[in-house]
Design an enzyme around this catalytic site. Structure first.
Site, mmCIF file in Angstrom:
data_model
loop_
_atom_site.group_PDB
_atom_site.id
_atom_site.type_symbol
_atom_site.label_atom_id
_atom_site.label_comp_id
_atom_site.label_asym_id
_atom_site.label_seq_id
_atom_site.Cartn_x
_atom_site.Cartn_y
_atom_site.Cartn_z
ATOM 1 N N ILE A 83 -6.505 10.041 9.839
ATOM 2 C CA ILE A 83 -5.170 10.608 9.604
ATOM 3 C C ILE A 83 -5.277 11.779 8.627
ATOM 4 O O ILE A 83 -5.884 11.657 7.558
ATOM 5 C CB ILE A 83 -4.205 9.537 9.025
ATOM 6 C CG1 ILE A 83 -4.137 8.310 9.947
ATOM 7 C CG2 ILE A 83 -2.817 10.129 8.779
ATOM 8 C CD1 ILE A 83 -3.580 8.549 11.323
ATOM 9 N N GLY A 110 0.830 -1.219 0.000
ATOM 10 C CA GLY A 110 0.000 0.000 0.000
ATOM 11 C C GLY A 110 0.857 1.258 0.000
ATOM 12 O O GLY A 110 0.456 2.294 0.534
ATOM 13 N N LYS A 139 -11.012 -5.375 10.454
ATOM 14 C CA LYS A 139 -10.003 -4.845 11.381
ATOM 15 C C LYS A 139 -10.005 -5.643 12.693
ATOM 16 O O LYS A 139 -8.941 -5.956 13.232
ATOM 17 C CB LYS A 139 -10.213 -3.354 11.630
ATOM 18 C CG LYS A 139 -9.779 -2.497 10.469
ATOM 19 C CD LYS A 139 -8.266 -2.587 10.255
ATOM 20 C CE LYS A 139 -7.793 -2.105 8.924
ATOM 21 N NZ LYS A 139 -6.391 -2.433 8.628
ATOM 22 N N ARG A 192 -2.186 -1.232 -8.344
ATOM 23 C CA ARG A 192 -2.281 -0.807 -9.745
ATOM 24 C C ARG A 192 -1.836 0.631 -9.955
ATOM 25 O O ARG A 192 -1.315 0.976 -10.998
ATOM 26 C CB ARG A 192 -3.739 -0.930 -10.218
ATOM 27 C CG ARG A 192 -4.122 -2.374 -10.452
ATOM 28 C CD ARG A 192 -5.272 -2.465 -11.442
ATOM 29 N NE ARG A 192 -5.804 -3.791 -11.477
ATOM 30 C CZ ARG A 192 -7.009 -4.131 -11.021
ATOM 31 N NH1 ARG A 192 -7.817 -3.231 -10.495
ATOM 32 N NH2 ARG A 192 -7.422 -5.380 -11.098
ATOM 33 N N TYR A 251 -15.334 -3.014 6.821
ATOM 34 C CA TYR A 251 -13.968 -2.588 7.143
ATOM 35 C C TYR A 251 -13.671 -2.872 8.619
ATOM 36 O O TYR A 251 -12.621 -3.430 8.963
ATOM 37 C CB TYR A 251 -13.846 -1.093 6.830
ATOM 38 C CG TYR A 251 -12.534 -0.445 7.203
ATOM 39 C CD1 TYR A 251 -11.334 -0.865 6.637
ATOM 40 C CD2 TYR A 251 -12.499 0.625 8.103
ATOM 41 C CE1 TYR A 251 -10.131 -0.237 6.964
ATOM 42 C CE2 TYR A 251 -11.317 1.258 8.422
ATOM 43 C CZ TYR A 251 -10.130 0.817 7.846
ATOM 44 O OH TYR A 251 -8.947 1.437 8.174
HETATM 45 C C1 AKB Z 1 -11.554 5.435 7.480
HETATM 46 O O1 AKB Z 1 -12.170 6.492 7.673
HETATM 47 O O2 AKB Z 1 -12.074 4.424 6.987
HETATM 48 C C2 AKB Z 1 -10.121 5.372 7.926
HETATM 49 C C3 AKB Z 1 -9.995 4.834 9.305
HETATM 50 C C4 AKB Z 1 -10.436 5.634 10.463
HETATM 51 O O3 AKB Z 1 -9.521 3.740 9.483
HETATM 52 N N1 AKB Z 1 -9.529 6.676 7.851
#
Ligand code: AKB
Length: 332
Positions: free
Chosen positions: A177, A12, A151, A40, A147
């Protein structure tokens, strides 16, 4: 006897964190010792010309194996991931890249006797049942996004490889971030980056979360410091491995806009929440990162005022020189 040089690989490396972490690692460990990889997207000239670069697909194990062997890799920073917003649009892809990618990296690490691996987690590991304020290190992890699911599962998988195989895997739960080099791709906290670019370029911004949405955040220099410091930490002091809460500041979208107005008084921010509001609402307002502070001396340097001053100085200079490469994007 001279200490053997690390041979580092970053996945990444073309992404928001990866692009800057690659340069920080090349600075620290030597350009030729840091292999940048991407899927890519073409790397920037800076990334491409400063050291080795290869294309891989983290969900295809053989592509990882090939470069690990070619470059004799012993340390990996695994940054490639599908973020929360894109993950809700394409949960299958999110599972494939995040879960199979993490599994493949861990397996490659075992098979090639690697010394240390960094796999970040995120505040997305938390969910609506988690305590919202000063969220503890040990707490309820019931995310409602794909997501977030990847995690939490990733954290558990990393801890399993630590206990079962003695692999040295480390990671922290990053908040949003904020940075000016590479734009984030498809996260929920992206508004806190876009707002700076649009304040400088257009003097207005339409934010996709409500004004009172409060989330933990961190400026890029602290994000890089967290990765570098955790990876250098004395393992005998660590009680946690891949799930350290880390934070630097917490602010609402309205407070962020007000801070920007101190520098750009004419800046106007409007709020039109989209599907990412629900995701933001399920994440904490603020984090307790005392375990990271105690176990490896974590301490951030930037608060909202210092970060805003720095972001606006850099972006305004770029804009004045006609070098602010930013276009408004439609909703995901
Ligand atoms: C997102 O918003 O998906 C990321 C995170 C907080 O992991 N920036």
């Amino acid at each position: 006897m001279a200490k053997e040089m690390k041979k580092i690989m970053i996945t990444g490396s073309v992404g928001q964190i990866g692009s800057e972490l690659t340069m920080a690692l090349r600075e620290k460990y030597g350009n030729d010792n840091v292999l940048a990889t991407g899927h890519r997207t073409q790397p920037s000239p800076e990334l491409r010309d400063s050291g080795p670069f290869e294309f891989i697909n983290v969900s295809k194990r053989e592509t990882i194996e090939e470069v690990v062997k070619k470059y004799n890799i012993d340390t990996i920073y695994h940054l490639s991931a599908i973020l929360s917003g894109v993950g809700e649009k394409n949960p299958k892809l999110c599972w494939d890249v995040n879960m199979n990618g993490t599994y493949n990296i861990l397996e490659a690490a075992i098979d090639n006797d690697m010394t240390r691996i960094f796999i970040p987690s995120s505040i997305a590991a938390f969910g609506p049942e988690t305590p919202l304020d000063n969220t503890p290190q040990e707490t309820i992890l019931r995310p409602k996004t794909m997501y977030g699911v990847t995690k939490v599962a990733g954290e558990l998988l990393c801890d399993y490889y630590v206990k079962r195989f003695g692999l040295d895997v480390r990671g922290c739960r990053y908040p949003g971030i904020i940075s000016y080099e590479t734009l984030p791709g498809g996260g929920t906290t992206d508004y806190a980056v876009a707002i700076y670019f649009e304040a400088v370029k257009y003097k207005n911004y339409t934010c996709f979360v409500r004004e009172d949405t409060r989330l933990p955040m961190m400026y890029m220099p602290d994000c890089l410091k967290a990765a570098l410091d955790l990876m250098e930490a004395d393992s005998s002091r660590l009680k946690h491995y891949s799930d350290f809460n880390v934070t630097a500041m917490s602010f609402s979208a309205g407070e962020l806009a007000a801070e920007i107005r101190k520098h750009i008084p004419e800046f106007v921010c409007e709020y039109e929440p989209d599907f990412r509001q629900e995701i933001a609402d399920s994440w904490p307002n603020s984090l307790d990162d005392s375990a990271a502070r105690e176990e490896w001396g974590w301490e951030p340097s930037y608060d909202l005022a210092a970060m805003t001053k720095d972001m606006l100085e850099v972006l305004s200079k770029r804009h004045q020189e006609g070098k602010l490469d930013y276009e408004r994007t439609k909703s995901l």
